[in-house]
Enzyme design. Structure first.
Site, mmCIF file in Angstrom:
data_model
loop_
_atom_site.group_PDB
_atom_site.id
_atom_site.type_symbol
_atom_site.label_atom_id
_atom_site.label_comp_id
_atom_site.label_asym_id
_atom_site.label_seq_id
_atom_site.Cartn_x
_atom_site.Cartn_y
_atom_site.Cartn_z
ATOM 1 N N GLY A 49 -7.083 -0.550 -0.780
ATOM 2 C CA GLY A 49 -6.280 0.039 -0.016
ATOM 3 C C GLY A 49 -5.326 1.266 -0.665
ATOM 4 N N GLN B 169 -4.527 8.066 -4.696
ATOM 5 C CA GLN B 169 -4.772 6.762 -5.175
ATOM 6 C C GLN B 169 -6.261 6.399 -4.644
ATOM 7 O OE1 GLN B 169 -2.023 4.466 -2.759
ATOM 8 N NE2 GLN B 169 -0.287 4.986 -3.973
ATOM 9 N N TYR C 149 -3.988 -4.908 12.789
ATOM 10 C CA TYR C 149 -3.231 -4.044 12.097
ATOM 11 C C TYR C 149 -2.308 -2.874 13.040
ATOM 12 C CZ TYR C 149 -6.150 -5.855 8.494
ATOM 13 O OH TYR C 149 -6.684 -6.612 7.432
ATOM 14 N N TRP D 143 -4.997 -1.855 6.492
ATOM 15 C CA TRP D 143 -3.905 -2.809 6.439
ATOM 16 C C TRP D 143 -2.850 -2.151 5.964
ATOM 17 C CZ3 TRP D 143 -1.479 -6.695 2.600
ATOM 18 C CH2 TRP D 143 -0.325 -7.213 3.309
ATOM 19 N N SER E 146 -6.845 -7.068 -1.274
ATOM 20 C CA SER E 146 -5.577 -6.972 -2.186
ATOM 21 C C SER E 146 -6.024 -7.017 -3.512
ATOM 22 C CB SER E 146 -4.539 -8.070 -1.755
ATOM 23 O OG SER E 146 -3.671 -7.710 -0.558
ATOM 24 N N PRO E 147 -6.706 -6.125 -3.932
ATOM 25 C CA PRO E 147 -7.299 -6.331 -5.390
ATOM 26 C C PRO E 147 -6.155 -5.808 -6.450
ATOM 27 C CG PRO E 147 -8.060 -4.518 -4.378
ATOM 28 C CD PRO E 147 -7.407 -5.116 -3.146
ATOM 29 N N ASN F 4 -8.634 5.080 -7.367
ATOM 30 C CA ASN F 4 -9.298 3.596 -7.245
ATOM 31 C C ASN F 4 -10.730 3.714 -7.285
ATOM 32 O OD1 ASN F 4 -6.520 2.844 -7.076
ATOM 33 N ND2 ASN F 4 -6.616 2.490 -5.013
HETATM 34 N N1 LIG Z 1 -8.306 -10.503 5.693
HETATM 35 C C1 LIG Z 1 -6.941 -10.362 5.593
HETATM 36 O O1 LIG Z 1 -6.372 -11.348 5.808
HETATM 37 C C2 LIG Z 1 -6.647 -9.405 4.669
HETATM 38 C C3 LIG Z 1 -5.188 -9.300 4.163
HETATM 39 C C4 LIG Z 1 -4.827 -8.202 3.632
HETATM 40 C C5 LIG Z 1 -5.627 -7.041 3.459
HETATM 41 N N2 LIG Z 1 -6.844 -7.154 3.746
HETATM 42 C C6 LIG Z 1 -7.688 -5.956 3.686
HETATM 43 O O2 LIG Z 1 -7.785 -5.700 2.399
HETATM 44 C C7 LIG Z 1 -7.630 -4.111 2.266
HETATM 45 C C8 LIG Z 1 -6.787 -3.771 1.042
HETATM 46 O O3 LIG Z 1 -5.437 -4.833 0.763
HETATM 47 P P1 LIG Z 1 -4.369 -4.075 -0.153
HETATM 48 O O4 LIG Z 1 -3.925 -2.905 1.008
HETATM 49 O O5 LIG Z 1 -3.462 -5.337 0.226
HETATM 50 O O6 LIG Z 1 -4.909 -3.987 -1.191
HETATM 51 P P2 LIG Z 1 -4.011 -3.758 -2.647
HETATM 52 O O7 LIG Z 1 -5.135 -2.883 -3.359
HETATM 53 O O8 LIG Z 1 -3.657 -5.009 -3.204
HETATM 54 O O9 LIG Z 1 -2.732 -2.776 -2.390
HETATM 55 C C9 LIG Z 1 -2.851 -1.456 -1.805
HETATM 56 C C10 LIG Z 1 -1.699 -0.865 -1.900
HETATM 57 O O10 LIG Z 1 -1.335 -0.565 -3.396
HETATM 58 C C11 LIG Z 1 -0.844 0.775 -3.476
HETATM 59 N N3 LIG Z 1 -1.837 1.360 -4.433
HETATM 60 C C12 LIG Z 1 -3.030 1.451 -4.065
HETATM 61 N N4 LIG Z 1 -3.573 2.196 -4.977
HETATM 62 C C13 LIG Z 1 -2.670 2.683 -6.251
HETATM 63 C C14 LIG Z 1 -2.602 3.314 -7.345
HETATM 64 N N5 LIG Z 1 -3.776 3.748 -7.846
HETATM 65 N N6 LIG Z 1 -1.439 3.546 -7.842
HETATM 66 C C15 LIG Z 1 -0.416 3.096 -7.325
HETATM 67 N N7 LIG Z 1 -0.285 2.198 -6.100
HETATM 68 C C16 LIG Z 1 -1.455 2.052 -5.371
HETATM 69 C C17 LIG Z 1 -0.608 1.376 -2.200
HETATM 70 O O11 LIG Z 1 0.741 0.975 -1.503
HETATM 71 P P3 LIG Z 1 1.862 2.023 -1.802
HETATM 72 O O12 LIG Z 1 1.570 3.311 -2.117
HETATM 73 O O13 LIG Z 1 2.551 2.132 -0.417
HETATM 74 O O14 LIG Z 1 2.777 1.023 -2.794
HETATM 75 C C18 LIG Z 1 -1.631 0.532 -1.518
HETATM 76 O O15 LIG Z 1 -1.871 0.717 -0.141
HETATM 77 C C19 LIG Z 1 -6.510 -3.914 3.502
HETATM 78 O O16 LIG Z 1 -6.547 -2.775 3.708
HETATM 79 C C20 LIG Z 1 -7.458 -4.803 4.448
HETATM 80 O O17 LIG Z 1 -8.509 -3.983 4.886
HETATM 81 C C21 LIG Z 1 -7.412 -8.269 4.499
#
Ligand SMILES: NC(=O)c1ccc[n+]([C@@H]2O[C@H](COP(=O)([O-])OP(=O)(O)OC[C@H]3O[C@@H](n4cnc5c(N)ncnc54)[C@H](OP(=O)(O)O)[C@@H]3O)[C@@H](O)[C@H]2O)c1
Length: 323
Positions: A286, A292, A54, A21, A210-211, A296
């Site tokens: 994500g 990252q 997506y 996503w 979105s952990p 992670n």
């Molecule tokens: N079912 C649903 O409705 C739904 C909704 C949302 C998501 N999802 C699924 O859940 C997955 C994960 O969600 P999410 O992407 O929102 O997860 P998240 O872990 O909350 O956010 C991921 C974002 O945080 C930043 N990040 C990640 N690791 C990092 C690190 N170590 N240091 C600094 N920044 C870091 C990156 O963005 P930047 O680098 O751009 O800042 C990354 O794209 C999605 O890909 C999707 O498959 C499902």
């Protein structure tokens, strides 16, 4: 990496998984997306999450290309997609879980993914305009036709999941196996209160999203919005209020002290915390870059460090800030 049963099903999913996503087709081109998947795979990830909506289908195309190029044996990885919002215009193409849309949608997704089947298929949101019974039959047929192996829901009210499960039970149809909810240190009650009884009673598995609360829990928003972050993407503007919320960032700073003591990063602590909930089958992470992903995936090592005492400390810091 440990592997957990997806709820009461026999399918084993890596406790940390990787999703596309926002990133695929927006921040990551095909090569970078493939490199992120490869890094996750090298860390033991076997589940890659996707959805029709997506990047309006582009994310599925990119993942399909990556899977083809990497040539991993099909038995060794799990891919998902999801349906609800749609990507084309028309009365049966937007915000629906009707039979016509679902059975058309899966064929289009499989084509974009270049796969014969997806392992998991989710009803991405509830649809008030379609009877649950119609959706259950359509998902059952999708599975029976070999286009998906397991079906589930995402952000459905527990009562609707139970209704779907009861209908399937009554008619000997394929039951919903998993739900995909948001779950992180700032968003807890749906998983911990609303879904917990279903996990115990019908063996619902949770693939949580979105952990990091979109990055807030990494601490990167403490001093505003970095130019290369999700918060700076114009169409993600709706997140900015939360990402820059002063009191949430203060909680994150306090969590940083715990992370330091455990010898891990804030991101690793936040991801491991989600995985420490035994109802969670897999935490979908994500990332917008390979570094990252690597950081992670280190969260897998942190889960065992979250003793009841550490979890109580985390609760004391963050519990009252969560909804
Ligand atoms: N079912 C649903 O409705 C739904 C909704 C949302 C998501 N999802 C699924 O859940 C997955 C994960 O969600 P999410 O992407 O929102 O997860 P998240 O872990 O909350 O956010 C991921 C974002 O945080 C930043 N990040 C990640 N690791 C990092 C690190 N170590 N240091 C600094 N920044 C870091 C990156 O963005 P930047 O680098 O751009 O800042 C990354 O794209 C999605 O890909 C999707 O498959 C499902």
């Amino acid at each position: 990496m440990e592997y957990r049963r997806l709820g009461r099903s026999g399918l084993k999913v890596s406790e940390l998984s990787f999703g596309s996503w926002v990133t695929y087709g927006n921040q990551l081109d095909t090569t970078a997306a493939r490199e992120c998947m490869a890094a996750a795979w090298d860390a033991g990830v076997n589940f890659f999450d996707n959805a029709e909506v997506y990047a309006a289908g582009k994310s599925e195309e990119i993942m399909g290309e990556a899977l083809k190029k990497m040539g991993w044996p099909r038995l060794k990885y799990i891919v998902s997609t999801k349906f609800f919002w749609g990507i084309t215009e028309g009365p049966n193409e937007r915000n629906t879980l009707n039979r016509k849309y679902l059975l058309h949608g899966i064929d289009a997704s499989l084509k974009r993914l270049q796969l014969d089947y997806v392992d998991l298929v989710f009803c991405h949101r509830p649809d008030p305009d379609t009877p649950v019974e119609e959706t259950v039959w359509a998902m059952h047929d999708m599975v029976e036709r070999g286009k998906a192996l397991y079906w589930g829901t995402s952000e459905w009210p527990a009562s609707a999941i139970r209704e779907a499960w009861d209908i399937a039970e009554r008619h000997h149809l394929r039951k919903p196996v998993m739900e995909q909810p948001e779950y992180n240190l700032f968003h807890r009650s749906r998983v911990e209160k609303e879904y917990a009884p279903l996990c115990d009673e019908i063996g619902l598995g949770l693939t949580t999203w979105s952990p990091l609360a979109s990055g807030l829990l990494t601490g990167k928003y403490a001093k505003g919005i970095p130019a290369d972050s999700r918060g700076a993407i114009p169409r993600m503007k709706f997140l900015v209020g939360d990402l820059t919320d002063k009191s949430k960032n203060e909680v994150v700073a306090k969590l940083g002290v715990v992370a330091n003591e455990l010898g891990c990063s804030l991101a690793q602590l936040a991801i491991a915390w989600c995985a420490a909930n035994p109802h969670v089958s897999t935490v979908i992470t994500g990332a917008s870059r390979v570094a990252q992903v690597k950081e992670n995936m280190g969260a897998a090592e942190v889960i065992a460090k979250l003793t009841p005492e550490v979890l109580a400390r985390i609760d004391a810091i963050a519990g009252s800030a969560a909804d």
